[in-house]
Design an enzyme around this catalytic site. Structure first.
Site, short mmCIF file in Angstrom:
data_model
loop_
_atom_site.label_atom_id
_atom_site.label_comp_id
_atom_site.label_asym_id
_atom_site.label_seq_id
_atom_site.Cartn_x
_atom_site.Cartn_y
_atom_site.Cartn_z
N TYR A 218 10.20 -0.38 5.81
CA TYR A 218 10.76 -0.90 4.55
C TYR A 218 10.60 0.13 3.43
CZ TYR A 218 10.69 -3.17 -0.03
OH TYR A 218 10.90 -3.45 -1.36
N LYS B 71 13.37 2.35 1.34
CA LYS B 71 13.49 2.27 -0.13
C LYS B 71 13.32 3.66 -0.75
CE LYS B 71 13.90 -0.82 -2.51
NZ LYS B 71 15.14 -1.42 -3.09
N THR C 97 10.69 0.38 -5.70
CA THR C 97 9.41 -0.31 -5.51
C THR C 97 8.23 0.66 -5.59
OG1 THR C 97 8.06 -1.40 -3.82
CG2 THR C 97 9.91 -0.13 -3.01
N ASP C 98 7.08 0.12 -5.97
CA ASP C 98 5.84 0.94 -5.99
C ASP C 98 5.43 1.35 -4.58
OD1 ASP C 98 4.93 -1.54 -5.03
OD2 ASP C 98 3.25 -1.69 -6.43
N GLU C 99 6.00 0.67 -3.56
CA GLU C 99 5.58 0.97 -2.18
C GLU C 99 6.00 2.37 -1.75
OE1 GLU C 99 5.84 -2.21 0.60
OE2 GLU C 99 5.71 -3.73 -0.96
#
Ligand code: NAD
Ligand code: TYD
Length: 332
Positions: free
Chosen positions: A147, A151, A123-125
């Site tokens: 989260y 990731k 993810t970009d997060e």
């Protein structure tokens, strides 16, 4: 190609399974999913009788189940995860066991079985909040919440299996997805379905946080391309190149559903709320991928899908369903 898809009963995974079965007549898919609250076999009712498709209920953290399901596959595409930031803020244990230990279990099994391709969906997060410009693949990771930290751990572990063990890993990091079959705790389906039901739309903080929106079918096409043409050991950013402030998005949703802006309800901000995500997707473009759906049309199609599929989301939103905001509010 025989592909093991983990988390195929979730939002992106189910769209990806359908995409593969439609686009590749010679491919077979095993969907390995624990069916947590976010997994739903209704998402794949239309393909369940396809002889090229098989569902296996299992936990990616269970070595024996994983080895059995992975035996003989050509590739693993790993979506399975706990995915909601607000839930991770409320309690992160499942995020660590599934996202980190579960990914580790899959990587070990893939190594043991000498799987020829392992696509880890990231993810970009993991880049954290981006004040200016756009994150590139080799930028430092700076996750803000449990989260995204879990990731980032999974992403780095997958890369370590390439560097150390030469397991043919490729990582994709996509921006926020939207489209059909998204669990209505995420902002777009939550706001569409709340609007349909004339319920308030809880907008966090000042509503000026920015997300880069990617239609799920564009992400599926990108993952499929990376699976077949991507280079081992590489990371590919997959962004929608469509940044929107939450307040603007909220007004667009209300306009499309045909409900008044008075439904917008500013609420207390999410703790650690990342202000902005932005990706440089030049590398994925170099592989020949570009989003083919425009944001306004894709959002309109998504609103129509939720209007036409109340039978899918109404049972989810009834009973014990509570948004994070409702839970916080009720506990005071
Ligand atoms: P989702 O929450 O809709 O689905 C997750 C799926 O994983 C569910 O079917 C669930 O049952 C399954 N699962 C959870 N724990 C499991 C376990 N221990 N064993 C087996 N299956 C398990 O998620 P999503 O939005 O489709 O996201 C899929 C992947 O894409 C995730 O890895 C997520 O981090 C990543 N991602 C999502 C977005 C987004 O906007 N949704 C953006 C970037 C990356
Ligand atoms: P979300 O869909 O949870 O995705 P993510 O946190 O992974 O980006 O949230 C998207 C944006 O919408 C984020 O800035 C938080 C905001 N948001 C709200 O304002 N209200 C809500 O009820 C939710 C769920 C999210």
């Amino acid at each position: 190609m025989k592909i093991l898809v983990t988390g195929g009963a979730g939002f992106i995974g189910s769209n990806f399974v359908r995409h593969v079965l439609t686009a590749h007549a010679d491919d077979a898919v095993i969907n390995f999913d624990k069916l947590t609250y976010a997994g739903n076999l209704e998402n794949l009712r239309d393909v369940e009788t396809d002889p090229r498709y098989r569902f296996v209920r299992g936990d990616i953290g269970d070595r024996a189940q994983v080895l059995e399901a992975m035996e003989g596959v050509d590739a693993v595409v790993h979506f399975a995860a706990e995915t909601h930031v607000d839930r991770s803020n409320a309690g992160a244990a499942e995020f660590l066991s599934t996202n980190v230990t579960g990914t580790f279990t899959l990587l070990e099994a893939a190594r043991e079985l000498k799987v020829a391709r392992f696509v880890a969906i990231g993810t970009d997060e993991v880049y954290g909040s981006i004040a200016k410009g756009a994150a590139r693949e080799l930028d430092p990771l700076n996750p803000s919440n449990p989260y995204s930290a879990s990731k980032a751990a999974a992403d780095l572990l997958a890369r370590a299996y390439w560097t150390t063990h030469r397991l043919p890993v490729i990582v994709t990091r996509s921006s926020n997805n939207f489209g059909p079959y998204q669990y209505p705790e995420k902002v777009i389906p939550l706001f569409i379905t709340n609007a349909i039901e004339d319920k308030p739309l809880p907008l966090y903080g000042d509503g000026k946080n920015v997300r880069d929106w990617l239609y799920v079918l564009d992400n599926c096409a990108a993952i499929d391309l990376v699976l077949r043409k991507g280079k081992e050991g590489e990371i590919y950013n997959i962004g929608g190149s469509h940044e929107v402030e939450n307040i603007v998005l909220t007004r667009q949703v209300l306009h499309l559903v045909g409900k008044p802006e008075t439904l917008i309800t500013p609420v207390v901000d999410r703790p650690g709320h990342d202000r902005r995500y932005a990706l440089d997707s030049g590398k994925a473009h170099g592989l020949g991928w570009k989003p083919t759906h425009t944001f306004p049309k894709a959002l309109e199609a998504t609103v129509s899908w939720y209007k036409e599929h109340e039978a899918w989301w109404k049972p989810i939103k009834s009973g014990a369903f509570r948004t994070y905001y409702e839970k916080q509010y009720q506990s005071r």
